[in-house]
Scaffold this motif. Sequence first.
Motif, PDB file in Angstrom:
ATOM      1  N   TYR A   1       0.821  -1.208   0.000  1.00  0.00           N
ATOM      2  CA  TYR A   1       0.000   0.000   0.000  1.00  0.00           C
ATOM      3  C   TYR A   1       0.864   1.272   0.000  1.00  0.00           C
ATOM      4  O   TYR A   1       1.983   1.284   0.529  1.00  0.00           O
TER       5      TYR A   1
ATOM      6  N   SER B   1      -5.098   5.660   1.990  1.00  0.00           N
ATOM      7  CA  SER B   1      -4.160   4.761   1.309  1.00  0.00           C
ATOM      8  C   SER B   1      -4.589   4.534  -0.134  1.00  0.00           C
ATOM      9  O   SER B   1      -5.710   4.842  -0.530  1.00  0.00           O
TER      10      SER B   1
ATOM     11  N   LEU C   1      -8.282   1.852   1.800  1.00  0.00           N
ATOM     12  CA  LEU C   1      -8.591   1.055   2.979  1.00  0.00           C
ATOM     13  C   LEU C   1      -9.338   1.912   3.975  1.00  0.00           C
ATOM     14  O   LEU C   1      -9.190   3.142   3.986  1.00  0.00           O
TER      15      LEU C   1
ATOM     16  N   GLU D   1      -9.843   3.686   7.534  1.00  0.00           N
ATOM     17  CA  GLU D   1      -8.798   4.381   8.274  1.00  0.00           C
ATOM     18  C   GLU D   1      -8.147   3.486   9.326  1.00  0.00           C
ATOM     19  O   GLU D   1      -6.928   3.547   9.527  1.00  0.00           O
ATOM     20  N   ASP D   2      -8.933   2.629   9.994  1.00  0.00           N
ATOM     21  CA  ASP D   2      -8.318   1.781  11.002  1.00  0.00           C
ATOM     22  C   ASP D   2      -7.371   0.762  10.373  1.00  0.00           C
ATOM     23  O   ASP D   2      -6.328   0.413  10.937  1.00  0.00           O
ATOM     24  N   ALA D   3      -7.707   0.311   9.138  1.00  0.00           N
ATOM     25  CA  ALA D   3      -6.808  -0.605   8.446  1.00  0.00           C
ATOM     26  C   ALA D   3      -5.532   0.098   7.988  1.00  0.00           C
ATOM     27  O   ALA D   3      -4.445  -0.501   7.977  1.00  0.00           O
ATOM     28  N   VAL D   4      -5.669   1.385   7.610  1.00  0.00           N
ATOM     29  CA  VAL D   4      -4.485   2.166   7.244  1.00  0.00           C
ATOM     30  C   VAL D   4      -3.549   2.287   8.438  1.00  0.00           C
ATOM     31  O   VAL D   4      -2.324   2.120   8.322  1.00  0.00           O
TER      32      VAL D   4
ATOM     33  N   ALA E   1      -3.310   0.253  10.937  1.00  0.00           N
ATOM     34  CA  ALA E   1      -2.696  -1.046  11.200  1.00  0.00           C
ATOM     35  C   ALA E   1      -1.524  -1.297  10.266  1.00  0.00           C
ATOM     36  O   ALA E   1      -0.468  -1.790  10.673  1.00  0.00           O
ATOM     37  N   GLN E   2      -1.675  -0.955   8.981  1.00  0.00           N
ATOM     38  CA  GLN E   2      -0.591  -1.124   8.025  1.00  0.00           C
ATOM     39  C   GLN E   2       0.600  -0.222   8.360  1.00  0.00           C
ATOM     40  O   GLN E   2       1.755  -0.621   8.238  1.00  0.00           O
TER      41      GLN E   2
END
Length: 536
Positions: free
Chosen positions: A393, A412, A416, A418-421, A423-424
């Motif tokens: 990403y 991203s 994704l 925002e919470d997944a961003v 995490a990444q």
Amino acid sequence: IPNHLLDGTTDIKPEKRHKDTRITVTELEVDGQALDLSASVVYGQEASELSADLRLRNAAIFTSALSGPVSASADVMRSGAEPWQIEATADGPGGLNARVAGAYGEPANTNLDIDVQAPLALANQFIAPRSLNGALNADLTLRGAPGLDALSGRSTTAGARLAAPSFNAALESLSLTADLSAGRVGLNANANLSTGGQLGVTGQIGLAQAGLPANISVTLGNARLVDPTLYEAVIARATLDLVGSLAGQSQLSGDVLLGDVEVRVPESGLGSSGAIPEITHVGESTGARQTRRFAGLISDASGSGGNSSLGLNIGVTAPGRIFIRGRGLDAELGGQLRVTGTTANPIPAGQFDLIRGRLSILGQRLELVRGRTTLVGNDPFIDFLAQTQTTDYQIFIGILGLASAPEISFSSNPELPEDAVLAQLFFGRSVQSLSPVQALQLADAVAGLAGGGSGVFTRLREGLGLDNLDIQSDEEGNAALRAGRYLSDNVYTDIIIDNEDTGVTLNIDLTPSFTARGGVSAGGESSLGIYFEQDY
């Protein structure tokens, strides 16, 4: 009249004599708790005379600026229809001294000399919350019909001080010369700012004309302006002209060249509380409201009756060295803008754009790909975008809003939630695998993001007096150090230290578009070039 001024005993003993058409008051005495007065008056066609002696036991009954007794005496006499001959003096605490001498009669026969030495603190009750310290010396002459047109002379002060708490500054070593002639006053003033730098003022004001027309020039040199919570700025040079009516419409125009400017983004976390809501004061006393007014928390809608809105046409230029720092953001900007509109509604056109910068957040170092700021009152508006690339990403972090309370956003590509961003970005690798330098970077970024104040690297950069300090690390934990500093207004140097090599680079801004860059490494490699850069 202040309360209790005439408390005590007052005796008047008049005597009238008809044979020479004179009225004689042989004795007038006031013997009070605050005031002592004795006087005698003789008034007649052939000769008249007044003698008086006054003693005010404490000037504090009239003003808080002085404390102590004031003594005054006056002798006024006239023969027939000749002008009155006047001799009056006054002395008091704080260096107060005044003398008026000469003739007062028909306009053509009025000729008075006026000498005054007075403490400037007498004006404090009229200019609060600002305050003055020092002394005023005035040597004036009144020739002709009483009025400003007939008054001439010079007023001076040296070593005075003007405190302006609403600007977090004061004018020190204030030297002022005011030359009065034909209803106009010419000004020439110089002062040092308490925060650093110099101020100069020259020009004229028409005191006897409607609206108080003025033409005043103001210069600033290396003036340092500070808001402890938001910014610290140096005005390298400024030339401003105020033209128009001080009691009506006037215009402030000119040019400002900025030196070093540091805008601090407050170190508050993502979960910080919002702005304090408006508070309604119930049963507020007059004194409490005046205190809030002096503190700049409220203002009178009616204004002061003078020029409450000043027209603006000011160009602001900063070739570079505008630093915006805080919450992991470290950016340098430059550019120019013009401020028009009025002091009540300033309209900025133009902006300061990114020169170099980065965003360090929770162990991640992101390069800034966009950055700009403009003025919104005393609170700059900032707009930054940083990006980084993970395995799968491209991650973006935006910082947008007023510098005092910007909003942070995460996105991203591919898109994704925002919470997944997060995490990444934050958990792309385990904490257990971090090197000591990476762990220090992580702790430093967490402290900045959570509102823990300045991080380790910020304190180190400030302690070393650097304009830029950056520590980077690779996947194996190898560290690289970069330190940069302006050697002069147009010379910037970088030192880079890593495991493989060490090097020094030098950037010299020859013109706004041409830059000479050279470098040398510990391995013996060197480089030199001329670069052309142009913003479109």
